[in-house]
Structures are given as C-alpha cells and as structure tokens.
Design a protein around this motif. Sequence first.
Motif, mmCIF file in Angstrom:
data_model
loop_
_atom_site.group_PDB
_atom_site.id
_atom_site.type_symbol
_atom_site.label_atom_id
_atom_site.label_comp_id
_atom_site.label_asym_id
_atom_site.label_seq_id
_atom_site.Cartn_x
_atom_site.Cartn_y
_atom_site.Cartn_z
ATOM 1 N N ALA A 155 0.746 -9.976 -35.497
ATOM 2 C CA ALA A 155 -0.060 -11.070 -34.956
ATOM 3 C C ALA A 155 0.806 -12.101 -34.254
ATOM 4 O O ALA A 155 0.426 -12.653 -33.219
ATOM 5 C CB ALA A 155 -0.861 -11.731 -36.079
ATOM 6 N N LYS A 156 1.984 -12.360 -34.803
ATOM 7 C CA LYS A 156 2.895 -13.299 -34.133
ATOM 8 C C LYS A 156 3.316 -12.762 -32.774
ATOM 9 O O LYS A 156 3.444 -13.515 -31.802
ATOM 10 C CB LYS A 156 4.124 -13.548 -35.017
ATOM 11 C CG LYS A 156 3.884 -14.527 -36.141
ATOM 12 C CD LYS A 156 5.189 -14.835 -36.852
ATOM 13 C CE LYS A 156 4.982 -15.899 -37.913
ATOM 14 N NZ LYS A 156 6.254 -16.233 -38.599
ATOM 15 N N LYS A 157 3.530 -11.462 -32.687
ATOM 16 C CA LYS A 157 3.905 -10.875 -31.399
ATOM 17 C C LYS A 157 2.777 -11.024 -30.386
ATOM 18 O O LYS A 157 3.017 -11.177 -29.193
ATOM 19 C CB LYS A 157 4.253 -9.403 -31.583
ATOM 20 C CG LYS A 157 5.519 -9.177 -32.397
ATOM 21 C CD LYS A 157 5.791 -7.697 -32.576
ATOM 22 C CE LYS A 157 7.047 -7.464 -33.424
ATOM 23 N NZ LYS A 157 7.306 -6.026 -33.629
ATOM 24 N N TYR A 158 1.550 -10.988 -30.884
ATOM 25 C CA TYR A 158 0.412 -11.182 -29.990
ATOM 26 C C TYR A 158 0.204 -12.651 -29.650
ATOM 27 O O TYR A 158 -0.621 -12.974 -28.800
ATOM 28 C CB TYR A 158 -0.873 -10.642 -30.625
ATOM 29 C CG TYR A 158 -1.091 -9.178 -30.397
ATOM 30 C CD1 TYR A 158 -1.570 -8.713 -29.183
ATOM 31 C CD2 TYR A 158 -0.820 -8.245 -31.398
ATOM 32 C CE1 TYR A 158 -1.775 -7.358 -28.969
ATOM 33 C CE2 TYR A 158 -1.024 -6.892 -31.186
ATOM 34 C CZ TYR A 158 -1.512 -6.459 -29.975
ATOM 35 O OH TYR A 158 -1.716 -5.127 -29.766
ATOM 36 N N VAL B 235 2.113 -6.763 -23.545
ATOM 37 C CA VAL B 235 3.117 -5.890 -22.938
ATOM 38 C C VAL B 235 4.446 -6.019 -23.672
ATOM 39 O O VAL B 235 5.145 -5.025 -23.915
ATOM 40 C CB VAL B 235 3.270 -6.231 -21.436
ATOM 41 C CG1 VAL B 235 4.408 -5.442 -20.821
ATOM 42 C CG2 VAL B 235 1.972 -5.941 -20.700
ATOM 43 N N TRP B 236 4.816 -7.245 -24.009
ATOM 44 C CA TRP B 236 6.097 -7.468 -24.677
ATOM 45 C C TRP B 236 6.134 -6.798 -26.045
ATOM 46 O O TRP B 236 7.186 -6.341 -26.506
ATOM 47 C CB TRP B 236 6.366 -8.957 -24.793
ATOM 48 C CG TRP B 236 7.703 -9.282 -25.392
ATOM 49 C CD1 TRP B 236 7.968 -9.769 -26.628
ATOM 50 C CD2 TRP B 236 8.972 -9.109 -24.751
ATOM 51 N NE1 TRP B 236 9.305 -9.927 -26.812
ATOM 52 C CE2 TRP B 236 9.962 -9.523 -25.670
ATOM 53 C CE3 TRP B 236 9.368 -8.637 -23.505
ATOM 54 C CZ2 TRP B 236 11.313 -9.494 -25.365
ATOM 55 C CZ3 TRP B 236 10.712 -8.610 -23.206
ATOM 56 C CH2 TRP B 236 11.665 -9.033 -24.126
ATOM 57 N N GLN B 237 4.991 -6.750 -26.712
ATOM 58 C CA GLN B 237 4.952 -6.114 -28.016
ATOM 59 C C GLN B 237 5.285 -4.622 -27.911
ATOM 60 O O GLN B 237 5.933 -4.064 -28.785
ATOM 61 C CB GLN B 237 3.558 -6.301 -28.631
ATOM 62 C CG GLN B 237 3.442 -5.663 -30.015
ATOM 63 C CD GLN B 237 2.012 -5.492 -30.419
ATOM 64 O OE1 GLN B 237 1.124 -5.728 -29.618
ATOM 65 N NE2 GLN B 237 1.783 -5.080 -31.646
ATOM 66 N N ARG B 238 4.877 -4.014 -26.817
ATOM 67 C CA ARG B 238 5.117 -2.581 -26.619
ATOM 68 C C ARG B 238 6.328 -2.325 -25.730
ATOM 69 O O ARG B 238 6.420 -1.251 -25.115
ATOM 70 C CB ARG B 238 3.883 -1.959 -25.956
ATOM 71 C CG ARG B 238 2.594 -2.172 -26.715
ATOM 72 C CD ARG B 238 2.325 -1.054 -27.660
ATOM 73 N NE ARG B 238 1.032 -1.174 -28.320
ATOM 74 C CZ ARG B 238 0.511 -0.267 -29.109
ATOM 75 N NH1 ARG B 238 1.194 0.835 -29.343
ATOM 76 N NH2 ARG B 238 -0.657 -0.445 -29.686
ATOM 77 N N LYS B 239 7.220 -3.283 -25.648
ATOM 78 C CA LYS B 239 8.329 -3.177 -24.696
ATOM 79 C C LYS B 239 9.202 -1.967 -24.967
ATOM 80 O O LYS B 239 9.668 -1.308 -24.028
ATOM 81 C CB LYS B 239 9.166 -4.454 -24.716
ATOM 82 C CG LYS B 239 9.798 -4.809 -26.053
ATOM 83 C CD LYS B 239 10.567 -6.112 -25.951
ATOM 84 C CE LYS B 239 11.214 -6.500 -27.283
ATOM 85 N NZ LYS B 239 10.224 -6.771 -28.321
ATOM 86 N N TRP B 240 9.428 -1.657 -26.236
ATOM 87 C CA TRP B 240 10.307 -0.523 -26.530
ATOM 88 C C TRP B 240 9.631 0.800 -26.191
ATOM 89 O O TRP B 240 10.290 1.744 -25.723
ATOM 90 C CB TRP B 240 10.720 -0.548 -27.996
ATOM 91 C CG TRP B 240 11.577 -1.742 -28.323
ATOM 92 C CD1 TRP B 240 11.281 -2.769 -29.166
ATOM 93 C CD2 TRP B 240 12.857 -2.028 -27.765
ATOM 94 N NE1 TRP B 240 12.288 -3.689 -29.178
ATOM 95 C CE2 TRP B 240 13.289 -3.263 -28.329
ATOM 96 C CE3 TRP B 240 13.691 -1.393 -26.858
ATOM 97 C CZ2 TRP B 240 14.499 -3.840 -28.015
ATOM 98 C CZ3 TRP B 240 14.906 -1.976 -26.539
ATOM 99 C CH2 TRP B 240 15.310 -3.188 -27.104
ATOM 100 N N LEU C 131 -3.218 -14.819 -19.170
ATOM 101 C CA LEU C 131 -2.018 -14.121 -18.713
ATOM 102 C C LEU C 131 -0.956 -14.094 -19.802
ATOM 103 O O LEU C 131 -0.215 -13.110 -19.931
ATOM 104 C CB LEU C 131 -1.472 -14.800 -17.454
ATOM 105 C CG LEU C 131 -2.394 -14.751 -16.222
ATOM 106 C CD1 LEU C 131 -1.740 -15.475 -15.059
ATOM 107 C CD2 LEU C 131 -2.693 -13.317 -15.846
ATOM 108 N N LEU C 132 -0.877 -15.173 -20.571
ATOM 109 C CA LEU C 132 0.112 -15.206 -21.649
ATOM 110 C C LEU C 132 -0.187 -14.139 -22.690
ATOM 111 O O LEU C 132 0.723 -13.475 -23.206
ATOM 112 C CB LEU C 132 0.126 -16.600 -22.293
ATOM 113 C CG LEU C 132 1.157 -16.808 -23.415
ATOM 114 C CD1 LEU C 132 2.568 -16.560 -22.902
ATOM 115 C CD2 LEU C 132 1.024 -18.205 -24.009
ATOM 116 N N LYS C 133 -1.474 -13.936 -22.963
ATOM 117 C CA LYS C 133 -1.849 -12.904 -23.924
ATOM 118 C C LYS C 133 -1.492 -11.516 -23.382
ATOM 119 O O LYS C 133 -1.003 -10.655 -24.123
ATOM 120 C CB LYS C 133 -3.348 -13.002 -24.206
ATOM 121 C CG LYS C 133 -3.836 -11.945 -25.181
ATOM 122 C CD LYS C 133 -5.326 -12.060 -25.390
ATOM 123 C CE LYS C 133 -5.829 -10.946 -26.301
ATOM 124 N NZ LYS C 133 -7.295 -10.998 -26.483
#
Length: 766
Positions: free
Chosen positions: A724-727, A33-38, A26-28
């Motif tokens: 990669a950090k965002k992932y 999703v957070w990476q594509r938030k914008w 779930l964290l992944k």
Amino acid sequence: MESSAPAVERKLIAPRQDEADDEIDLLKLWRTVWQRKWSIFSLVLAVTLVAVLVVLSITPIYRAAASLLIEQKSANIVSIEQVYGLEGAGSEYLQTQFELLKSRTLAERVVRQLNLTTHPEFDPRQQPEPLIDIRGLLANFDISKLLPFTLPGDLGGDAELGEGRIFDQVTDAFIERISIVPQGKSQVVKVQVDMADPRTAALAANALANGFIEGQLEASMDMSMTATNWMNSRLGELRDALKVAEDRLQAFREAENLVDVGGVVTVTAAELSQTGDRMIDARRQRAEAESQYRQVQSMRTGGWERLASVPAVLGHPLIQQFKAEQARASAKVEELSRRYGPGHPAMIAARTELSAASASLQAQVEQVVAGIERNYQLAVANESSLQSSFNANRSQIQDISRKEFQLRELQREVDANRTLYDTFMNRLKETAATSDVNSANARIVDLAGVPTVPVKPRKALIVAIAALLALFIGVGLTLLLDALNNTFKGTEEVENRLNLPVFGILPMLKTHERGELARMFTKDTDKSFSESIRTIRTGVVLSGIDNPHKVMVITSSIPGEGKSTVSVNLAFALGQMERVLLIDADLRRPTLAKSFDFPVGTPGLANLIAGTAKLDECVRQVDGIDMICAGTVPPNPLELLSSQRFAKAIEVLKHKYDRIVIDSPPTQAVSDAVILSTLADSLIYVVKSASTHIPLVEKGVGQLLQNNAPVKGVVLNQVDIKKAKKYGYSYGGYYDYYGYSNNTKAAKGKAKAPAASKAQPEAEIA
C-alpha cells in the motif's frame, strides 16, 4: 421509505464515484508503474537480450550504388517525336526512366550476365535447410487426396525445380534487392543493390547501369530501323496517293475545258457588278416614271385642266410658257371687257387670242402627258431587260464558282499529298544518313565500388527499438492489470466510492489458523494488528458517543473477507471497557464454536430462539466477554432470525450488556444481514483489501441502505502495508505501525470516559 432509499444511496455514492472517474491521478499511475519496476526491467532486459541474439544471427547486407545522369531530353537524331514519344516531360519522364531501371527485362539481363542463378545467395538449391522441413512433412502426407482440387507442382508433383522456374525465382529475388533513389531535384539517380556479397552487389549495380544505357542504345537502334521500314512503306502509299490526286485534277480540267478559271470568274464578276449598278438606276428611273404616271392617271377624269395641275406637267417649261400666254390673254380680255362691250372688235380679237392660247395649252398638256406615259413604259422595259441580264450573269457565275470550288479542292488534295510526300522523303533521307549513330539519354557518373560497411541490420537501432517496445508493453500491461484490478486498495477509494467513513484498517496476517486469528488481540502477538483493532474500537465508540450503539452488526459482501475475525477481536477490544456479548448469527457457516473449541453440541443462538435451551446454557465466557455460538444449525435460519423470539431475545440482552456484537452472514450470499440490521443500532461493513470487487461492495452497501440499515462505517481488512505504501496510500492518521501513537492513546482515553460514566450508574443500580 423504500422509494427514497435508492435516491439516498445514489446521492451518497454516485457523486464521488463520478468525480473519481473523471480525474486521472498521474502520481498514482507513476506509483503503479514504479511498484512493478523490477518486473518491467526484467521484461526489457529479456527482450533486449533476445534482440541482441537475433541481430547477431542476421546476415549483414551491403549496399552498392552506381550514379547515373539521365538527360531530360535525348538527342533527336530521327526527330520524329510523335512516332517515338521520347521527348522529355519533366518528372513524369524521370519516373518513367526509374521504372525502366527496375524493369524485369533489365533484371533478367543482369542475372544472365552475372550468372546469378548459381550464386549461393540466390540459388534455391544452395539455400540452408530450414529448421522445420514442411516440404518433407507434406511429402509423407498425401494431402492431395483430401482436397477437391489439384495442388501446384511444388507440393503435389516433382520436387525438382526446372531451370526456367529457378531463373524466374532468382530474377524476382534480384528485383526486390534493387532500389532507385533520385538525388534531390537533380537528374542524377543512384542505382542501389543490396546483397550479402559486397563484391557481387557492386558488379550488379554497375551491370544495371551499363545495361540500362545499352538497352537505351539498342532501343534507339531498333526504333530507327522500325521507323525507316515504316517510312519506306508509308512513302510508297503517299506516292500512289499523290499520283491519284494529280490524275483526278487533270481529268476534271479537261472535262470542264478550264484553262484560267480565275480570269473567267473575275470578268464575269465585273460584268455582274456593272449590270447591278445599271439595274439600280433603272429601278430608280422606273419608280420616278411610275410616280408621274400614277399622278397623270388619277387626273384624267377631270379634263385637261386637272392634268395641267399635275406637278410633273406643271413643271414642264413649255406648259409654264403656254400658261403664261393664256394668263396674259385672259388678263387682256378682262381689261377690255371693262372698256368695251362684247361686240367690240377689240373684245372679239382678245377672246380669239384667249381661245388660241387655251387650245395651245391643252395640246401641250396632252403632249406632256403622253411623254410621261412613254417614259414610264420605257423605264419598265429597261428594268426588265437589265434584270434578265443580271440573272443570266449570276447563273453563269454560280456555275463557274462550283467548278472553281471543286477544282480548288482537288488542288488542295494534290498539294497536301505532295507536302506529306516531301516531308517523309526528307526524314527518310535523314534517318538513312544517321542510322549508324547511336545516342543514349543517360550516362554513368560514378561506378559502384565494393562496399565495406553493411547497411542493415542496424543492430543498435533494432535493439533500442526492441527495448523501447518492451518498456512500453511492460508499462501498458502494468497499467492494464491495475485497471482490471477493480478492488479497494486504500481508504480514500472506500470513502470516495461509498461515501462512508473508514473506522480503520487491519494489516495482512501471516497465520491462517482460525483459532490464532480469533485470539490475535488478546495474545497481542502482532502490535500493529492490536493497534488497528483499538483504532476501529475508537471509531466505533466515537461514532455513537451521543447515542451509544448497543447492537452492532458486522457483515461483508462475500465469505472469506475476515468479518468473523473482525467481530471477535473487536468484541475483545470493547470488552476491556464494557460488558460485551458476541453472537454468531451466521447460522449457515458458523465459526465461533470452531475458533474457541466449544464442545460439539454446545447450545447457541438457534437453540435459544427455538426454545430448546435457556440463555444461561447458551452463553460462554471467554477472556472477559460473553459469547453465544450458532448452536445447532437449523434448516430455516432466516425464519429464526426473522422471528419475534429473536427480537425479544435481543431486547432482553440489551439490558444485560453494554454492547452486543453480532457476526452476520455476508450480504451477497443471503439476506440475513438485512434482517439483522433492522434490530441493530449500527452496522460495520468489512471489505477485504485488493480482493473484493468494488461493484460487489457497492451492491451490498446499496442493498443495506435501501432497507434503511444503519451503516456507520467500513473496515478495510487484510491490507498489505508495504504494498500500500508503494501505491502511495498513507495510514498515519489511523495508527502507528511501530508502536502506540499519541492520537490512538488520546482516542482511547476519550473512549474510556463514556464507558466509565456508564459503569457508574450501573453500579448504582446494582
């Protein structure tokens, strides 16, 4: 060995792959999703703005509602529910009334009353022009000629709408705007009309309510008139039927001469009952007489003495008396015979008395027997006479009963016709007396007022739903794209899917010049790249610390993954500690000569194996390491690499160099890497991050493992560190992106130790 290799591959790769497939991180997912938030936010914002513009352009709709109370049971003025079916039946009755409120007849009545055919909201002639005039386009293009059937009038005929067609369209549109809403479990119902014109909506709701009540009254009046007419005609039929039944009854009485059938039947029945009782007694007497007669007849053959022993004869009083006299005479003879002789006068007198007594007894027995026979004959005759009388009475009763049944049937028909006639006569009088009184089963509770607030569109809700759907779609597309991106994006995925260690990662480089990529480590322009190469070098050295890997093959799945860049820079890194030889074994697409600008025609590996050049002629020294380029590209590279000359050349080079790094062709392009792996001590597999598909890598590694290739580890190349950090991938265990880490320096010190220890014996040998 070949049969066991696939099992080893499945054992190494399959378990972790299955575990990774069964688990949901779930964290992944959140990080994806957070990476594509914008992007998601932009989609939501755009959809929200479009929704706002759309709802602002929608015409507001107002709702007017009139309240009606529908009685569960209408007033029974005519009171013939069987004829009308107006009696209430609970919810079914209310549902019927609701359907009547939405009926087309009532809607047409309101349309005529309010003249809605000329209202701008309903009149199709006053509707705004559409953005695309399909009718005009079809008018210019005669499609009817292309079809085997005739088009409707709207497309193929006159464009003008008739009044009847307009009225039907307006009625259909008006019906769609009507809604009937029951109020809980009560009998109150709201008649609602939705329109853009609030005043017309209120008028229409009130017109529907009033029209429903008026329609009920008109229907009641029509049914009363219909019932009156029907009952008048029916009454004449009943009158005729009653007259026919009475005439038939009277004719039957006269034909049968019946006056009082009930009395005749009663007398005859009493006589039959008495005759029956007498016949029962006669049968009993005949049975008794017959029994005595049978006994007498059975004793006739034995003389009168046996007849005298019959119970019926013996029981007769006279017989008993004569038997007693005979017994006394016999006793007297018996007594005198003991005193006198046979000739004594007393004996003679006694015998004479005995004979007289016996003769009297015999005569009396014969008389009694004759009496028994006469009694039997009389009993039989009496029984026969009574049976004949009973049969005659019974036939008479049956004949009278048949007449009585027929008479009663005719009487019942007369009574039924008279009752029905009287009932219809009374109802007809009631209907005629109350036909001018109207009664409805509904009344208006509240008239509809002009609404001030529109009921739709619900702008805030529409915008919120649109934004929410856009959010769900954005998140879904993000997760879908991430799921479709079946590539390695982190070291954990590589280790879990391939069950191989990751020697290190290489960050993504901005430059794409081949020469610059080949000298990245020696120029040290990118600290993170240099540290990554050192980390890979440390992993390679430590993996063979007990048994150093002299011959190293570096390959990948497909071209373009950076294996040549890894080979060159790793060779430069190893060259700082050891004597290193870099061989370009990719004889089909050589890159080493181009990267370092070797002169055209420089001899290389192909020339060395073919024997057209010596080893010294093929070796070029660059920045502290020796290199052998591919040389002249041969037509049969695989045969050269499979030859014994190449194997002998590797053996010779092993004694001259501490480390031999071979740049191999990709595994999925050709099978050269498999051949080279048979001569290598270790094989490093290069994987391009977020580019090469996982099944392709698994297939390449599997092929090598099936051929017992010494696959020691993987290098994850061209990693976008920030992405990669965002992932959520962390590479702190491999190197420090902003300087030399203590772990790297310590590993580097450990790596130098074996190199120094190895250099010392070489110096001694020299």
